[in-house]
Design a protein around this motif. Structure first.
Motif, PDB file in Angstrom:
ATOM      1  N   ARG A 163       0.838  -1.211   0.000  1.00 20.13           N
ATOM      2  CA  ARG A 163       0.000   0.000   0.000  1.00 20.13           C
ATOM      3  C   ARG A 163       0.867   1.253   0.000  1.00 20.13           C
ATOM      4  N   ASP A 164       1.951   1.232   0.766  1.00 21.43           N
ATOM      5  CA  ASP A 164       2.869   2.376   0.759  1.00 21.43           C
ATOM      6  C   ASP A 164       3.490   2.563  -0.630  1.00 21.43           C
ATOM      7  N   THR A 165       3.750   1.457  -1.314  1.00 23.26           N
ATOM      8  CA  THR A 165       4.402   1.498  -2.621  1.00 23.26           C
ATOM      9  C   THR A 165       3.491   2.064  -3.703  1.00 23.26           C
ATOM     10  N   ILE A 166       2.214   1.724  -3.680  1.00 27.58           N
ATOM     11  CA  ILE A 166       1.309   2.112  -4.768  1.00 27.58           C
ATOM     12  C   ILE A 166       0.344   3.230  -4.396  1.00 27.58           C
ATOM     13  N   GLY A 167       0.301   3.575  -3.102  1.00 19.60           N
ATOM     14  CA  GLY A 167      -0.745   4.481  -2.620  1.00 19.60           C
ATOM     15  C   GLY A 167      -0.690   5.882  -3.178  1.00 19.60           C
ATOM     16  N   PHE A 205      -9.199  -4.406 -10.351  1.00 21.08           N
ATOM     17  CA  PHE A 205      -8.250  -4.353  -9.239  1.00 21.08           C
ATOM     18  C   PHE A 205      -6.815  -4.658  -9.661  1.00 21.08           C
ATOM     19  N   LYS A 206      -6.604  -5.138 -10.874  1.00 22.97           N
ATOM     20  CA  LYS A 206      -5.316  -5.691 -11.288  1.00 22.97           C
ATOM     21  C   LYS A 206      -4.138  -4.707 -11.261  1.00 22.97           C
ATOM     22  N   PRO A 207      -4.322  -3.410 -11.493  1.00 21.25           N
ATOM     23  CA  PRO A 207      -3.165  -2.517 -11.423  1.00 21.25           C
ATOM     24  C   PRO A 207      -2.495  -2.478 -10.051  1.00 21.25           C
ATOM     25  N   ARG A 208      -3.206  -2.854  -9.016  1.00 21.86           N
ATOM     26  CA  ARG A 208      -2.600  -2.873  -7.686  1.00 21.86           C
ATOM     27  C   ARG A 208      -1.398  -3.828  -7.668  1.00 21.86           C
ATOM     28  N   GLY A 209      -1.624  -5.053  -8.099  1.00 21.80           N
ATOM     29  CA  GLY A 209      -0.535  -6.015  -8.133  1.00 21.80           C
ATOM     30  C   GLY A 209       0.515  -5.676  -9.168  1.00 21.80           C
ATOM     31  N   GLY A 210       0.060  -5.229 -10.345  1.00 16.92           N
ATOM     32  CA  GLY A 210       0.998  -4.896 -11.407  1.00 16.92           C
ATOM     33  C   GLY A 210       1.935  -3.767 -11.019  1.00 16.92           C
ATOM     34  N   LEU A 211       1.396  -2.725 -10.415  1.00 20.82           N
ATOM     35  CA  LEU A 211       2.226  -1.586 -10.023  1.00 20.82           C
ATOM     36  C   LEU A 211       3.158  -1.961  -8.881  1.00 20.82           C
ATOM     37  N   ASN A 212       2.671  -2.746  -7.940  1.00 20.64           N
ATOM     38  CA  ASN A 212       3.542  -3.185  -6.838  1.00 20.64           C
ATOM     39  C   ASN A 212       4.697  -4.030  -7.379  1.00 20.64           C
ATOM     40  N   GLY A 266       0.043  -6.790  -3.597  1.00 18.06           N
ATOM     41  CA  GLY A 266      -0.640  -5.629  -4.166  1.00 18.06           C
ATOM     42  C   GLY A 266      -2.144  -5.779  -4.158  1.00 18.06           C
ATOM     43  N   GLN A 267      -2.633  -6.972  -4.543  1.00 18.34           N
ATOM     44  CA  GLN A 267      -4.083  -7.200  -4.517  1.00 18.34           C
ATOM     45  C   GLN A 267      -4.622  -7.178  -3.087  1.00 18.34           C
ATOM     46  N   GLY A 268      -3.785  -7.561  -2.130  1.00 17.39           N
ATOM     47  CA  GLY A 268      -4.228  -7.566  -0.736  1.00 17.39           C
ATOM     48  C   GLY A 268      -4.565  -6.206  -0.182  1.00 17.39           C
TER      49      GLY A 268
END
Length: 315
Positions: A11-15, A50-57, A153-155
């Motif tokens: 979350r810190d990484t993508i927020g 929701f997929k960009p969360r994991g991809g960006l992380n 990232g998905q979490g």
């Protein structure tokens, strides 16, 4: 294994780039059930799922060596869009193999984001080709669901739900390969262990239930569902044990129930969704669930990437 700290770090990484998606009240279903039903509207996220969360992380935590010769991936569409979007921002080339029956909206969207998209056979054929391309081109494979950084990232969806819905006693989450529910499960068990987490699969692609029945990931001989985003033929070596540890129950819904749920979400909740995003609502509407007697219910609505022609054919 994935920990709460991994998800908090994600979350810190993508927020700074990906905003928390809202909970939207499903008033009609709440009235029918006599309790509040919330929709976690991941269909409103960048690239429509929701997929960009994991991809960006993944991109932001990758080494130079991992990124150096480009990335390879297999996707029914949403992972392709999310990874292509994250890779474009980082200036990293990405090659994605998609099944020939992939949604045209997802194919064209991924290409517009700069990805090389190759259409090839069914999902099993697509996997065989990407493994060959990874070897031939020196690409780094970014798995759509069975990767710790993707799962973390998905979490972040789970962290948001726990903060937004303090009165929730149950979460319903779609399952394809299991990455999203695995990440949510880690967050839920660490922060609110009494909350019931239920996975929902299409009956024509119930790969997690198949894995549970065989005590490990086992490839389905056939996948047949309108919910293409959930059409994983096999769950992951990471996602299987995480789901076994953190998911309370599994259920499945057929295509007719999924399409009825899509109608409900579009007409009553005013959310434009793809079939895979509607399975949680389908499970609520069919009533085949063991829910806590009280408390709010949160349904994860995973994406809204579907073309008009596909939609009219389904509905």
């Amino acid at each position: 294994m994935i920990t709460l700290e991994n998800i908090q770090n994600a979350r810190d990484t993508i927020g700074d780039t990906l905003e928390a998606m809202p909970l939207i009240a499903d008033y009609l279903l709440s009235e029918r059930l006599g309790r509040r039903v919330w929709l976690k509207a991941e269909s409103l996220q960048r690239t429509g799922s929701f997929k960009p969360r994991g991809g960006l992380n993944w991109i932001r935590t990758a080494s130079r060596d991992e990124l150096g010769k480009g990335l390879g991936a297999v996707s029914a569409g949403n992972h392709a869009l999310g990874l292509a979007w994250a890779a474009r921002a980082a200036g990293v080339p990405v090659t994605i193999v998609m099944p020939e029956n992939a949604s045209l909206v997802k194919v064209e969207g991924s290409r517009e984001l700069g990805a090389e998209v190759i259409l090839h056979g069914d999902i099993n054929d697509a996997w065989a080709l990407v493994h060959r391309l990874v070897k031939e081109r020196g690409l780094t494979l970014v798995h759509p669901y069975d990767d710790p950084r993707i799962i973390a990232g998905q979490g972040t969806v789970g962290l948001e739900i726990l903060e937004q819905a303090p009165d929730a006693t149950a979460i319903l989450c779609p399952i394809g390969g299991g990455g999203l529910i695995s990440g949510i499960g880690v967050a839920v068990r660490a922060l609110r262990p009494e909350l019931r987490l239920i996975g929902v699969e299409p009956t024509g692609a119930a790969s997690m239930a198949h894995a549970w029945a065989h005590d490990g990931p086992q490839r389905l001989e056939r996948v047949d569902t309108c919910a293409k985003s959930l059409a994983a033929a096999i769950v992951g070596e990471h996602t299987y044990p995480l789901c076994r540890q953190h998911v309370d129950a599994l259920t499945s819904v057929d295509d007719d129930a999924i399409i009825d749920a899509m109608r409900h979400l579009m007409l009553n909740a005013k959310l434009f969704v793809e079939p895979g995003a509607a399975v949680g609502i389908a499970a609520l509407q069919t009533g085949a669930l063991d829910l806590p007697a009280e408390g709010d219910i949160v349904v994860v609505v995973t994406g809204g990437n579907i073309g008009w022609d596909e939609l009219t054919e389904l509905l």
